[in-house]
Design an enzyme around this catalytic site. Structure first.
Site, PDB file in Angstrom:
ATOM      1  N   GLN A  90       0.862  -1.190   0.000  1.00 57.89           N
ATOM      2  CA  GLN A  90       0.000   0.000   0.000  1.00 57.89           C
ATOM      3  C   GLN A  90       0.896   1.237   0.000  1.00 57.89           C
ATOM      4  O   GLN A  90       1.533   1.550   0.997  1.00 57.89           O
ATOM      5  CB  GLN A  90      -0.900   0.019   1.241  1.00 57.89           C
ATOM      6  CG  GLN A  90      -1.812   1.241   1.262  1.00 57.89           C
ATOM      7  CD  GLN A  90      -2.572   1.409   2.560  1.00 57.89           C
ATOM      8  OE1 GLN A  90      -1.976   1.389   3.639  1.00 57.89           O
ATOM      9  NE2 GLN A  90      -3.873   1.576   2.474  1.00 57.89           N
ATOM     10  N   ARG A 166      -4.685   9.525   1.984  1.00 57.64           N
ATOM     11  CA  ARG A 166      -3.640  10.357   2.607  1.00 57.64           C
ATOM     12  C   ARG A 166      -3.519  11.549   1.678  1.00 57.64           C
ATOM     13  O   ARG A 166      -4.461  12.276   1.478  1.00 57.64           O
ATOM     14  CB  ARG A 166      -2.332   9.583   2.715  1.00 57.64           C
ATOM     15  CG  ARG A 166      -2.377   8.500   3.751  1.00 57.64           C
ATOM     16  CD  ARG A 166      -2.207   9.041   5.183  1.00 57.64           C
ATOM     17  NE  ARG A 166      -2.653   8.070   6.173  1.00 57.64           N
ATOM     18  CZ  ARG A 166      -1.921   7.086   6.644  1.00 57.64           C
ATOM     19  NH1 ARG A 166      -0.683   6.934   6.222  1.00 57.64           N
ATOM     20  NH2 ARG A 166      -2.396   6.255   7.529  1.00 57.64           N
ATOM     21  N   LYS A 213      -7.330   2.537  -3.128  1.00 58.36           N
ATOM     22  CA  LYS A 213      -8.180   2.641  -1.930  1.00 58.36           C
ATOM     23  C   LYS A 213      -8.968   3.934  -2.040  1.00 58.36           C
ATOM     24  O   LYS A 213      -8.421   5.025  -1.882  1.00 58.36           O
ATOM     25  CB  LYS A 213      -7.343   2.618  -0.647  1.00 58.36           C
ATOM     26  CG  LYS A 213      -8.220   2.803   0.587  1.00 58.36           C
ATOM     27  CD  LYS A 213      -7.535   2.439   1.891  1.00 58.36           C
ATOM     28  CE  LYS A 213      -8.447   2.774   3.074  1.00 58.36           C
ATOM     29  NZ  LYS A 213      -7.966   2.278   4.338  1.00 58.36           N
ATOM     30  N   CYS A 342     -14.989 -11.337  15.553  1.00 56.09           N
ATOM     31  CA  CYS A 342     -14.518 -10.057  16.109  1.00 56.09           C
ATOM     32  C   CYS A 342     -15.726  -9.307  16.669  1.00 56.09           C
ATOM     33  O   CYS A 342     -16.734  -9.143  15.980  1.00 56.09           O
ATOM     34  CB  CYS A 342     -13.846  -9.257  14.994  1.00 56.09           C
ATOM     35  SG  CYS A 342     -13.591  -7.525  15.426  1.00 56.09           S
ATOM     36  N   CYS A 345     -14.579  -4.468  19.554  1.00 58.61           N
ATOM     37  CA  CYS A 345     -14.368  -3.725  20.801  1.00 58.61           C
ATOM     38  C   CYS A 345     -13.216  -2.725  20.647  1.00 58.61           C
ATOM     39  O   CYS A 345     -13.129  -1.760  21.402  1.00 58.61           O
ATOM     40  CB  CYS A 345     -14.061  -4.701  21.939  1.00 58.61           C
ATOM     41  SG  CYS A 345     -12.535  -5.645  21.674  1.00 58.61           S
TER      42      CYS A 345
HETATM   43  C1  LIG Z   1      -4.861  -1.507  13.929  1.00 57.26           C
HETATM   44  C2  LIG Z   1      -5.290  -1.045  12.570  1.00 57.26           C
HETATM   45  C3  LIG Z   1      -4.362  -0.495  11.699  1.00 57.26           C
HETATM   46  C4  LIG Z   1      -4.760  -0.053  10.430  1.00 57.26           C
HETATM   47  N1  LIG Z   1      -3.810   0.422   9.550  1.00 57.26           N
HETATM   48  C5  LIG Z   1      -4.195   0.799   8.303  1.00 57.26           C
HETATM   49  C6  LIG Z   1      -3.223   1.193   7.336  1.00 57.26           C
HETATM   50  O1  LIG Z   1      -2.018   1.172   7.569  1.00 57.26           O
HETATM   51  N2  LIG Z   1      -3.670   1.610   6.121  1.00 57.26           N
HETATM   52  C7  LIG Z   1      -5.000   1.632   5.811  1.00 57.26           C
HETATM   53  O2  LIG Z   1      -5.339   2.037   4.705  1.00 57.26           O
HETATM   54  N3  LIG Z   1      -5.940   1.223   6.696  1.00 57.26           N
HETATM   55  C8  LIG Z   1      -5.566   0.793   7.918  1.00 57.26           C
HETATM   56  N4  LIG Z   1      -6.515   0.312   8.796  1.00 57.26           N
HETATM   57  C9  LIG Z   1      -7.946   0.259   8.376  1.00 57.26           C
HETATM   58  C10 LIG Z   1      -8.314  -1.129   7.839  1.00 57.26           C
HETATM   59  O3  LIG Z   1      -7.651  -1.389   6.617  1.00 57.26           O
HETATM   60  C11 LIG Z   1      -9.839  -1.259   7.616  1.00 57.26           C
HETATM   61  O4  LIG Z   1     -10.234  -0.374   6.603  1.00 57.26           O
HETATM   62  C12 LIG Z   1     -10.669  -0.969   8.872  1.00 57.26           C
HETATM   63  O5  LIG Z   1     -10.081  -1.571   9.997  1.00 57.26           O
HETATM   64  C13 LIG Z   1     -12.099  -1.482   8.737  1.00 57.26           C
HETATM   65  O6  LIG Z   1     -12.099  -2.871   8.471  1.00 57.26           O
HETATM   66  P1  LIG Z   1     -12.395  -4.003   9.608  1.00 57.26           P
HETATM   67  O7  LIG Z   1     -13.768  -3.719  10.141  1.00 57.26           O
HETATM   68  O8  LIG Z   1     -12.304  -5.300   8.850  1.00 57.26           O
HETATM   69  O9  LIG Z   1     -11.367  -3.866  10.664  1.00 57.26           O
HETATM   70  C14 LIG Z   1      -6.126  -0.155  10.054  1.00 57.26           C
HETATM   71  C15 LIG Z   1      -7.041  -0.758  10.936  1.00 57.26           C
HETATM   72  C16 LIG Z   1      -6.640  -1.205  12.167  1.00 57.26           C
HETATM   73  C17 LIG Z   1      -7.644  -1.872  13.075  1.00 57.26           C
HETATM   74  S1  SF4 Z   2      -9.483  -6.670  20.022  1.00 51.66           S
HETATM   75 FE1  SF4 Z   2     -11.723  -6.638  19.707  1.00 51.66          FE
HETATM   76  S2  SF4 Z   2     -12.000  -5.395  17.847  1.00 51.66           S
HETATM   77 FE2  SF4 Z   2      -9.849  -5.922  17.931  1.00 51.66          FE
HETATM   78  S3  SF4 Z   2      -9.709  -7.737  16.655  1.00 51.66           S
HETATM   79 FE3  SF4 Z   2      -9.987  -8.454  18.755  1.00 51.66          FE
HETATM   80  S4  SF4 Z   2     -12.204  -8.725  18.996  1.00 51.66           S
HETATM   81 FE4  SF4 Z   2     -11.866  -7.495  17.161  1.00 51.66          FE
END
Ligand SMILES: Cc1cc2nc3c(=O)[nH]c(=O)nc-3n(C[C@H](O)[C@H](O)[C@H](O)COP(=O)(O)O)c2cc1C
Ligand code: SF4
Length: 368
Positions: A90, A166, A213, A342, A345
């Site tokens: 990315q 970004r 993205k 998940c 949280c």
């Molecule tokens: C800990 C963490 C770090 C993330 N780092 C990035 C990142 O570096 N670049 C990015 O585009 N999105 C980043 N995201 C966003 C995820 O790619 C994703 O869009 C978002 O978590 C929603 O998806 P989910 O519900 O499956 O977690 C991050 C998400 C989390 C939880």
């Molecule tokens: S800490 Fe909570 S939100 Fe994060 S991955 Fe685990 S269950 Fe999902």
């Protein structure tokens, strides 16, 4: 009936073995822990892993040109490839001045400023940064994307994703971009930076697979400050496709609270599974390219339904694959009921990252 989510799909010249992707996730872990985490997720059966936040820059400690970082990326690529999984870089460019970060760093280190306060301060500085960039600086930033993509392919990445939330997202946004030249004003002008970055990649790497993205801002109620509005998608998407994008990864725009892009279960607005798929529906009207949905998606049956309805062609998950990296294998083996779902949280993943403890999960043995 065979599950569509386990079926292969072609993205340009790449074949993904199924429809499940690990969403870009900055892990904030040590070198060794990072390699192990990626290997574990790859072992779980996903088709591709997107390595988050790889700088499209010649300098910096995570730059693809930095000797130490190069070894780090090669180790990640080898770990992922050893599980027969594709790996995508990315590419991102920051939209705040390095000097702004330096200015606030002492306060953060002395715990007088929280990471979210720092984020707000940096976000406040974006419009000025975008407006003050000279044409020379813009050209350099654009060519950095082409060079970084070439370097990424050279060291073994299979494809790239342009981070559209970004610098690309800020240039696209009527809130963040207040320029009055050909890079600002109308939506066509605000698209020019992102389009130029994609063209620079395509020029340097004619056959590369480019994912974008795509960050979308919502009004009524307002969420996200970068990216494009619903009504701007009809201009933005065809121009990016013409520039050489092969697929779209569609989500809500950022530059507000991180909880809006990574919504917890008790979020005031984004509560439902697949809460950002309505943005993918709008993108679908203007392109036939494959679309990847992301955000609050966990359940195999729900994903299968969205794929069958052709709302999306692929799904990216971050937190669900952190909670249970064996998700794909369990679906393959008809063990869906044993998936650790998940619970959104954010306690050990997002908050772990914000507390500089790295990304973990409440399900991890040591966290229980
Ligand atoms: C800990 C963490 C770090 C993330 N780092 C990035 C990142 O570096 N670049 C990015 O585009 N999105 C980043 N995201 C966003 C995820 O790619 C994703 O869009 C978002 O978590 C929603 O998806 P989910 O519900 O499956 O977690 C991050 C998400 C989390 C939880
Ligand atoms: S800490 Fe909570 S939100 Fe994060 S991955 Fe685990 S269950 Fe999902």
């Amino acid at each position: 009936m065979d599950k569509k989510l386990l079926s292969p799909i072609k993205l340009n010249n790449l074949e993904l073995k199924n429809r499940i992707i690990f969403a870009p996730t900055s892990l904030g872990l040590s070198h060794e822990e990072t390699i192990n985490k990626y290997k574990q997720i790859a072992h779980g059966g996903v088709a591709m892993i997107i390595v988050g936040d790889v700088p499209a820059s010649k300098t910096g400690f995570l730059s693809l040109y930095n000797k130490k970082a190069l070894q780090y990326y090669k180790d990640i690529i080898n770990a992922i490839h050893s599980e027969d999984v594709l790996v995508c870089a990315q590419l991102h460019a920051s939209d705040s001045k390095f000097t702004s970060l330096i200015k606030y760093l002492p306060a953060v280190l002395m715990k007088k400023m929280s990471p979210s306060e720092l984020r707000n301060k940096l976000n406040e500085s974006v419009p000025h940064y975008i407006s003050s960039l000279s044409k020379n600086s813009i050209n350099k930033l654009v060519s950095n994307f082409g060079d970084a993509a070439e370097q990424a392919m050279k060291i073994g990445f299979d494809c790239v994703q342009v981070h559209g939330d970004r610098l690309c997202g800020s240039f696209s946004s009527s809130i963040m971009n207040q320029r009055s030249d050909e890079f600002g004003g109308s939506i066509v002008n605000r698209t020019k930076f992102a389009v130029s970055c994609v063209e620079a990649i395509r020029k340097k790497c004619p056959t590369i697979t480019i994912d974008y993205k795509l960050a979308i801002r919502q009004e009524n109620p307002h969420y996200g400050n970068a990216g494009v509005l619903f009504e701007e998608i009809s201009t933005f998407v065809p121009l990016l496709e013409k520039a050489g994008v092969n697929s779209f990864h569609v989500t809500i725009a950022n530059h507000g609270s991180l909880e809006d892009t990574i919504p917890p279960k008790n979020h005031t607005y984004f509560k439902e599974q697949g809460c950002f798929l309505k943005f993918a529906d709008e993108v679908r009207k203007y392109t036939e390219l494959p679309i990847c949905g992301v955000g609050c998606i966990e359940e195999p049956a729900f994903i299968e339904q969205q794929l069958q309805k052709q709302r999306i062609e692929m799904v990216a998950m971050s937190r669900q694959l952190i909670a249970d990296s064996e998700w794909v294998n369990k679906v393959k083996n008809n063990e869906e009921e044993s998936i650790r779902i998940c619970v959104r949280c954010n306690q050990k993943c997002l908050k772990g990252m914000q507390a500089h403890q790295g990304v973990h999960c409440i399900y991890e043995r040591s966290a229980l």
